[in-house]
Design a protein around this motif. Structure first.
Motif, PDB file in Angstrom:
ATOM      1  N   THR A 106       0.834  -1.205   0.000  1.00  0.00           N
ATOM      2  CA  THR A 106       0.000   0.000   0.000  1.00  0.00           C
ATOM      3  C   THR A 106       0.867   1.251   0.000  1.00  0.00           C
ATOM      4  OG1 THR A 106      -1.748  -1.172   1.170  1.00  0.00           O
ATOM      5  CG2 THR A 106      -1.808   1.236   1.255  1.00  0.00           C
ATOM      6  N   THR A 107       1.886   1.267   0.855  1.00  0.00           N
ATOM      7  CA  THR A 107       2.791   2.413   0.895  1.00  0.00           C
ATOM      8  C   THR A 107       3.535   2.545  -0.425  1.00  0.00           C
ATOM      9  OG1 THR A 107       3.034   2.291   3.290  1.00  0.00           O
ATOM     10  CG2 THR A 107       4.777   3.422   2.089  1.00  0.00           C
ATOM     11  N   MET A 110       1.382   4.172  -3.045  1.00  0.00           N
ATOM     12  CA  MET A 110       1.293   5.609  -2.830  1.00  0.00           C
ATOM     13  C   MET A 110       2.554   6.302  -3.345  1.00  0.00           C
ATOM     14  SD  MET A 110       0.832   7.767   0.695  1.00  0.00           S
ATOM     15  CE  MET A 110       2.449   7.301   1.325  1.00  0.00           C
ATOM     16  N   LEU A 125      -4.086  12.079  -1.657  1.00  0.00           N
ATOM     17  CA  LEU A 125      -3.372  10.876  -2.079  1.00  0.00           C
ATOM     18  C   LEU A 125      -2.968  10.047  -0.858  1.00  0.00           C
ATOM     19  CD1 LEU A 125      -2.018   9.169  -4.324  1.00  0.00           C
ATOM     20  CD2 LEU A 125       0.029  10.566  -3.952  1.00  0.00           C
ATOM     21  N   PHE A 126      -2.440  10.691   0.178  1.00  0.00           N
ATOM     22  CA  PHE A 126      -2.089   9.983   1.408  1.00  0.00           C
ATOM     23  C   PHE A 126      -3.330   9.304   1.991  1.00  0.00           C
ATOM     24  CE2 PHE A 126       1.966  11.897   1.089  1.00  0.00           C
ATOM     25  CZ  PHE A 126       2.793  11.377   2.079  1.00  0.00           C
ATOM     26  N   HIS A 129      -4.454   6.109   0.447  1.00  0.00           N
ATOM     27  CA  HIS A 129      -3.619   4.950   0.757  1.00  0.00           C
ATOM     28  C   HIS A 129      -3.481   4.704   2.252  1.00  0.00           C
ATOM     29  CE1 HIS A 129      -2.431   4.204  -3.397  1.00  0.00           C
ATOM     30  NE2 HIS A 129      -2.348   5.519  -3.540  1.00  0.00           N
TER      31      HIS A 129
END
Length: 135
Positions: A106-107, A110, A125-126, A129
């Motif tokens: 997931t990170t 992003m 966006l952060f 995710h």
């Protein structure tokens, strides 16, 4: 258990390694040295709500701010940024620092979106995710 055919050992610098469907991503990156008296921060202060991150320094030093505490992490050392805890990291030295980052898929998704010409709302966006941008 079936044999995995999508696994391989590859040079890592500047790349990520994650077999298809893996929740774990391994990356080796370099943080340029600072050019002023300030730490060369690599990311804004943020929180991942469900994912941990870990750094292992290969050369140079990284400085991590984890929940307001600062840690200098020299070559041969590692540190974990636990989920739910504000953090950021950077290079406090004029010399480059090489490090391995262990992160969730997931990170990585992003970061891929962010580093591939993203021009929208970074805070959104952060959030997309599972993270929150704090600065």
């Amino acid at each position: 258990m079936p044999r995995r055919t999508d696994l391989s050992a590859v040079p890592l610098l500047g790349r990520t390694v994650a077999p298809e469907g893996s929740g774990l991503v391994l990356a080796e990156w370099e943080a340029a040295g600072r050019t002023t008296d300030e730490v060369a921060w690599q990311a804004p202060l943020h929180v991942h709500h469900t994912d941990d991150e870990a750094w292992y320094v290969l050369s140079g030093t990284l400085r991590l701010n984890i929940d307001g505490e600062f840690y200098d992490v020299p070559a041969g050392s590692g540190i974990v940024g636990p989920r739910g805890v504000p953090h950021t990291f950077g290079n406090p030295s004029e010399e480059p620092a090489r490090y391995v980052l262990v992160m969730s898929a997931t990170t990585q998704a992003m970061l891929t979106e962010l580093h591939n010409g993203f021009s929208g709302d970074v805070a959104a966006l952060f959030e997309k995710h599972g993270s929150t941008l704090l600065s």
